[in-house]
Design an enzyme around this catalytic site. Structure first.
Site, short mmCIF file in Angstrom:
data_model
loop_
_atom_site.label_atom_id
_atom_site.label_comp_id
_atom_site.label_asym_id
_atom_site.label_seq_id
_atom_site.Cartn_x
_atom_site.Cartn_y
_atom_site.Cartn_z
N ASP A 108 0.82 -1.22 0.00
CA ASP A 108 0.00 0.00 0.00
C ASP A 108 0.85 1.27 0.00
OD1 ASP A 108 -2.25 -1.74 0.24
OD2 ASP A 108 -1.74 -1.96 2.35
N HIS A 139 -3.96 -3.03 -6.50
CA HIS A 139 -3.34 -1.84 -7.07
C HIS A 139 -4.42 -0.86 -7.51
CE1 HIS A 139 0.75 -3.88 -8.06
NE2 HIS A 139 0.56 -3.63 -6.79
P1 IMP Z 1 -1.70 -13.37 2.50
O1 IMP Z 1 -0.72 -12.83 1.52
O2 IMP Z 1 -3.13 -13.26 2.03
O3 IMP Z 1 -1.35 -14.75 2.97
O4 IMP Z 1 -1.64 -12.43 3.79
C1 IMP Z 1 -0.49 -12.41 4.64
C2 IMP Z 1 -0.30 -11.03 5.25
O5 IMP Z 1 0.11 -10.11 4.25
C3 IMP Z 1 -1.59 -10.42 5.86
O6 IMP Z 1 -1.21 -9.68 6.99
C4 IMP Z 1 -2.09 -9.50 4.77
O7 IMP Z 1 -2.88 -8.46 5.28
C5 IMP Z 1 -0.79 -9.00 4.17
N1 IMP Z 1 -0.91 -8.63 2.75
C6 IMP Z 1 -0.93 -9.48 1.68
N2 IMP Z 1 -1.01 -8.81 0.53
C7 IMP Z 1 -1.02 -7.49 0.85
C8 IMP Z 1 -1.05 -6.28 0.06
O8 IMP Z 1 -1.07 -6.29 -1.16
N3 IMP Z 1 -1.04 -5.10 0.76
C9 IMP Z 1 -0.97 -5.07 2.12
N4 IMP Z 1 -0.93 -6.17 2.89
C10 IMP Z 1 -0.96 -7.37 2.26
MG MG Z 2 -2.14 -2.52 -2.34
#
Ligand code: IMP
Ligand code: MG
Length: 339
Positions: free
Chosen positions: A22, A52
């Site tokens: 982010d 995105h």
């Molecule tokens: P997962 O990738 O869905 O397994 O999530 C693992 C951790 O990464 C969690 O805390 C999510 O909130 C964080 N996370 C995964 N993708 C993003 C992203 O694109 N932006 C911000 N946090 C993310």
């Molecule tokens: Mg994002």
């Protein structure tokens, strides 16, 4: 087999997140891509856990898996170390087509792993405590590394999108998530299951020597979507920080959750710059801190209070210049600007 393929690459630029995702990577990558200088825009890791947001001619677009090259009609590759959920992918393609973008430029590596329904169920049932995005990311990468996954090449639905694995000319790599969510660097197990740092981009199939610029995306304050003991729930009780959430619109693109927000940790930012090899750092949302009118950051684990936005920018610039020898350019970006 094209044994000389890699030699036809002129250069590779990479944009990566330096924080917890982010950090406006979508905006940076779509701006770079619109320069007309790139032949490919490639995602190297993650799946539709990413979100995105792109503004184009005053209109807002959201993508989760398709690289931003699609907005500029540039061949957009989903790389072999990404994971893809076909149903969500087709939905996104439909959305892009309806908005007049050319789906023919979207390509998927034959080795990209497929997120299956049971991966999503397993994610919801077992990994909720980690605050995952519930997109089946960890179970899918788990099966990949157990060598029992299904890949795009095994999936007839995706056959028209399969990439011939050739790169040439100028390549732009689009990071997903951020440095502190990397499987090797983050606060394990509160991480994602892929390599979010530029070392992972080489999985696309270019030699590391081809890397030219590394654009590191950061924000002037920190946010964390999902669970992480480094971002305790008590942050949601801090009035100043909650104002920042409100002014900055810190709500997750993918999950709709409030992002836990804290003052910039400059020690972590410097570390991420140095480990990622960042040459150009873009620090965004400066206007949000300006509107809040409170200028704080963490340095050496202590809160530093500054008096104005200029003082804060000078403090950050001085510390980055003196601690990050690879950084040549520091850009401060405002929400309404392009970069
Ligand atoms: P997962 O990738 O869905 O397994 O999530 C693992 C951790 O990464 C969690 O805390 C999510 O909130 C964080 N996370 C995964 N993708 C993003 C992203 O694109 N932006 C911000 N946090 C993310
Ligand atoms: Mg994002």
């Amino acid at each position: 087999m094209n044994i000389n393929g890699d030699l036809q690459i002129n250069k590779v630029d990479i944009c990566c997140g330096l924080s917890w995702g982010d950090e406006a990577k979508g905006k940076i990558v779509s701006n770079l891509a619109s320069s007309g200088n790139y032949d490919f825009v490639c995602r190297w890791a993650g799946g539709n856990n990413a979100g995105h947001t792109i503004y184009l001619n005053g209109k807002k677009y959201k993508t989760h898996i398709v690289p931003c090259g699609v907005f500029n009609n540039i061949t957009s590759i989903i790389g072999p170390d990404c994971v893809i959920h076909p149903e969500s992918f087709f939905k996104e393609v439909e959305y892009l087509r309806e908005n007049g973008f050319n789906e023919k430029c979207i390509k998927i590596s034959p080795n990209t792993h497929i997120v299956q329904h049971f991966h999503i169920n397993e994610d919801k049932e077992k990994y909720g405590y980690q605050g995952t995005t519930n997109n089946g990311i960890a179970p899918c990468y788990g099966d990949k590394y157990l060598r029992k996954g299904i890949r795009a090449i095994d999936c007839p639905d995706l056959s028209e999108y399969i990439w011939d694995e050739k790169l040439w000319g100028n390549v732009l790599c689009e990071g997903a998530q951020g440095f502190w969510l990397d499987i090797n660097y983050g606060n394990y197990p509160y991480v994602t299951s892929s390599t979010t740092v530029p070392y992972g981009a080489c999985s696309l199939g270019f030699p590391p020597q081809k890397i030219s610029k590394i654009y590191g995306a950061a924000k002037i304050y920190d946010t964390r979507s999902g669970t992480d003991p480094d971002f305790p729930e008590t942050l949601l009780e801090d009035r100043d920080l909650m104002k920042l959430v409100e002014i900055g619109g810190e709500i997750g693109t993918t999950t709709g959750r409030i992002r836990k927000t804290n003052w910039l940790n400059i020690d972590k930012l410097i570390f991420a710059c140095n480990k990622s090899g960042t040459t150009d750092i873009i620090i965004s949302k400066v206007d949000i801190i300006e509107e809040l009118g409170i200028f704080k950051l963490f340095h050496n684990e202590k809160i530093i209070n500054l008096n104005s936005i200029n003082e804060m920018k000078n403090y950050i610039t001085t510390n980055i210049i003196s601690n990050c020898p690879l950084v040549t350019t520091i850009i401060y970006s405002y929400s309404a600007e392009t970069i």
